[in-house]
Motif scaffolding. Structure first.
Motif, PDB file in Angstrom:
ATOM      1  N   LEU A 136      14.328  82.123  69.600  1.00 22.89           N
ATOM      2  CA  LEU A 136      14.725  80.999  68.769  1.00 22.89           C
ATOM      3  C   LEU A 136      14.537  79.560  69.503  1.00 22.89           C
ATOM      4  N   THR A 137      14.299  78.619  68.655  1.00 21.77           N
ATOM      5  CA  THR A 137      14.477  77.265  69.142  1.00 21.77           C
ATOM      6  C   THR A 137      14.837  76.332  68.145  1.00 21.77           C
ATOM      7  N   SER A 138      14.871  75.241  68.593  1.00 29.38           N
ATOM      8  CA  SER A 138      15.127  74.076  67.276  1.00 29.38           C
ATOM      9  C   SER A 138      14.748  72.670  67.670  1.00 29.38           C
ATOM     10  N   TYR A 139      14.496  71.823  66.781  1.00 31.12           N
ATOM     11  CA  TYR A 139      13.747  70.387  67.012  1.00 31.12           C
ATOM     12  C   TYR A 139      14.485  69.693  66.061  1.00 31.12           C
ATOM     13  N   ASP A 140      14.607  68.256  66.563  1.00 30.76           N
ATOM     14  CA  ASP A 140      14.828  67.179  65.572  1.00 30.76           C
ATOM     15  C   ASP A 140      13.656  66.680  65.011  1.00 30.76           C
ATOM     16  N   PRO A 141      13.730  66.456  63.578  1.00 35.28           N
ATOM     17  CA  PRO A 141      12.528  66.160  62.992  1.00 35.28           C
ATOM     18  C   PRO A 141      12.277  64.677  63.102  1.00 35.28           C
ATOM     19  N   GLY A 142      11.355  64.044  62.927  1.00 32.69           N
ATOM     20  CA  GLY A 142      10.581  62.937  63.265  1.00 32.69           C
ATOM     21  C   GLY A 142       9.273  62.538  63.719  1.00 32.69           C
ATOM     22  N   GLU A 143       8.984  61.565  63.606  1.00 34.44           N
ATOM     23  CA  GLU A 143       7.308  61.285  63.843  1.00 34.44           C
ATOM     24  C   GLU A 143       7.271  61.456  65.349  1.00 34.44           C
ATOM     25  N   GLY A 144       6.212  62.340  65.449  1.00 33.91           N
ATOM     26  CA  GLY A 144       5.961  62.972  66.757  1.00 33.91           C
ATOM     27  C   GLY A 144       6.686  64.143  67.192  1.00 33.91           C
ATOM     28  N   GLU A 145       7.197  64.920  66.327  1.00 29.04           N
ATOM     29  CA  GLU A 145       8.076  66.000  66.554  1.00 29.04           C
ATOM     30  C   GLU A 145       7.358  67.268  66.970  1.00 29.04           C
ATOM     31  N   LEU A 183      16.757  78.312  78.690  1.00 26.60           N
ATOM     32  CA  LEU A 183      17.328  78.777  77.630  1.00 26.60           C
ATOM     33  C   LEU A 183      18.787  79.160  77.609  1.00 26.60           C
ATOM     34  N   SER A 184      19.243  79.676  76.390  1.00 28.87           N
ATOM     35  CA  SER A 184      20.517  80.270  76.326  1.00 28.87           C
ATOM     36  C   SER A 184      20.310  81.732  76.117  1.00 28.87           C
ATOM     37  N   TRP A 185      20.427  82.295  77.274  1.00 28.27           N
ATOM     38  CA  TRP A 185      20.023  83.792  77.518  1.00 28.27           C
ATOM     39  C   TRP A 185      21.006  84.689  76.860  1.00 28.27           C
ATOM     40  N   LYS A 186      21.295  85.178  75.747  1.00 28.19           N
ATOM     41  CA  LYS A 186      22.024  86.195  75.218  1.00 28.19           C
ATOM     42  C   LYS A 186      23.440  85.662  75.582  1.00 28.19           C
ATOM     43  N   PRO A 187      23.959  84.358  75.141  1.00 20.56           N
ATOM     44  CA  PRO A 187      25.308  84.049  75.293  1.00 20.56           C
ATOM     45  C   PRO A 187      26.325  84.968  74.666  1.00 20.56           C
ATOM     46  N   PRO A 188      27.559  85.371  75.475  1.00 21.74           N
ATOM     47  CA  PRO A 188      28.433  86.185  74.848  1.00 21.74           C
ATOM     48  C   PRO A 188      29.297  85.850  73.491  1.00 21.74           C
ATOM     49  N   SER A 189      29.187  84.572  73.205  1.00 23.01           N
ATOM     50  CA  SER A 189      29.732  84.165  72.015  1.00 23.01           C
ATOM     51  C   SER A 189      28.970  82.650  71.436  1.00 23.01           C
ATOM     52  N   GLY A 190      29.478  82.403  70.441  1.00 21.78           N
ATOM     53  CA  GLY A 190      28.859  81.323  69.599  1.00 21.78           C
ATOM     54  C   GLY A 190      27.824  81.540  68.779  1.00 21.78           C
ATOM     55  N   PRO A 191      27.051  80.807  67.850  1.00 27.84           N
ATOM     56  CA  PRO A 191      26.288  80.902  66.899  1.00 27.84           C
ATOM     57  C   PRO A 191      24.929  81.668  67.428  1.00 27.84           C
ATOM     58  N   PHE A 195      17.705  81.564  72.989  1.00 29.38           N
ATOM     59  CA  PHE A 195      17.470  80.532  72.449  1.00 29.38           C
ATOM     60  C   PHE A 195      16.661  79.515  73.433  1.00 29.38           C
ATOM     61  N   ILE A 196      15.488  79.012  73.066  1.00 31.09           N
ATOM     62  CA  ILE A 196      14.952  77.974  73.830  1.00 31.09           C
ATOM     63  C   ILE A 196      15.859  76.480  73.696  1.00 31.09           C
ATOM     64  N   TRP A 197      16.409  76.238  74.679  1.00 30.24           N
ATOM     65  CA  TRP A 197      17.291  74.837  74.600  1.00 30.24           C
ATOM     66  C   TRP A 197      16.543  73.663  75.128  1.00 30.24           C
ATOM     67  N   ARG A 198      15.575  73.915  75.876  1.00 31.73           N
ATOM     68  CA  ARG A 198      14.741  72.760  76.485  1.00 31.73           C
ATOM     69  C   ARG A 198      13.376  73.196  76.884  1.00 31.73           C
ATOM     70  N   LEU A 199      12.454  72.492  76.321  1.00 27.97           N
ATOM     71  CA  LEU A 199      10.942  72.716  77.065  1.00 27.97           C
ATOM     72  C   LEU A 199      10.438  71.268  77.262  1.00 27.97           C
ATOM     73  N   LEU A 200      10.002  70.960  78.341  1.00 27.99           N
ATOM     74  CA  LEU A 200       9.707  69.671  78.693  1.00 27.99           C
ATOM     75  C   LEU A 200       8.251  69.836  79.626  1.00 27.99           C
ATOM     76  N   LEU A 235      14.234  77.325  64.393  1.00 29.64           N
ATOM     77  CA  LEU A 235      12.907  77.923  64.435  1.00 29.64           C
ATOM     78  C   LEU A 235      13.052  79.473  64.913  1.00 29.64           C
ATOM     79  N   ARG A 236      12.111  80.468  64.537  1.00 26.83           N
ATOM     80  CA  ARG A 236      12.166  81.779  64.713  1.00 26.83           C
ATOM     81  C   ARG A 236      10.655  82.202  65.094  1.00 26.83           C
ATOM     82  N   LEU A 237      10.596  82.728  66.417  1.00 25.79           N
ATOM     83  CA  LEU A 237       9.299  83.600  66.717  1.00 25.79           C
ATOM     84  C   LEU A 237       9.685  85.152  66.422  1.00 25.79           C
ATOM     85  N   VAL A 238       9.492  85.916  65.735  1.00 19.89           N
ATOM     86  CA  VAL A 238       9.510  86.979  65.498  1.00 19.89           C
ATOM     87  C   VAL A 238       8.533  88.069  66.142  1.00 19.89           C
ATOM     88  N   PHE A 239       8.967  88.885  66.847  1.00 19.02           N
ATOM     89  CA  PHE A 239       8.064  89.738  67.907  1.00 19.02           C
ATOM     90  C   PHE A 239       7.655  91.040  66.825  1.00 19.02           C
TER      91      PHE A 239
END
Length: 156
Positions: free
Chosen positions: A117-126, A67-75, A81-86, A149-153
């Protein structure tokens, strides 16, 4: 589905090689970077406040989350933000990803967040169907070609 008993562990010199050896299926490689690449990116981008763990079932590493855990700057300043999940190809479709997301959501919520938050690259098998089942919804934003994407608590 029975809980797979996933727990998160820090990555250390003792387990780094085993965690770096985790692999996704060939058709999934376009959607998620390797653990090695993820660790290199985390080291190169300390401003994103990377937080990462190995996913274990028993004494076996089965996946990786970052995750990007509450970065001090940026978007995503101040947000989680979940950066990777594997999940390793040998351990997919066992509920490991779902259990990991449940744990991550609980950690983030305990940190005072109202969303994840997280994000994904669209495509077959996304991975969109996986995230949708968990409750994530598109924000309408696109970040570097990826759908955010957003998961609201719910309020406690």
């Amino acid at each position: 589905m029975k809980s797979p008993g996933v727990h998160l562990r820090e990555i250390t010199d003792d387990n780094r090689d085993a965690v770096r050896a985790l692999r996704v299926r060939r058709r999934q490689k376009q959607f998620v970077a390797s653990v090695s690449k993820s660790l290199k990116e985390a080291a190169k981008k300390p401003e994103t406040n990377p937080w990462y763990r190995a996913m274990y079932v028993g004494d076996e590493p089965v996946g990786f989350v970052m995750l990007s855990w509450k970065p001090p700057s940026g978007p995503y300043q101040g947000r989680h933000f979940i950066w990777r999940l594997l999940v390793d190809k040998r351990h997919q479709r066992k509920g490991i990803g779902r259990e990991t997301l449940t744990q991550i959501a609980a950690l983030v919520r305990a940190d005072g967040a109202t969303e994840l938050l997280t994000s994904y690259d669209p495509g077959e098998g996304e991975p969109w169907p996986f995230y949708r089942k968990f409750g994530f919804e598109p924000t309408g934003e696109i970040d570097d070609g990826e759908i955010v994407l957003r998961l609201v608590f719910p309020e406690q």
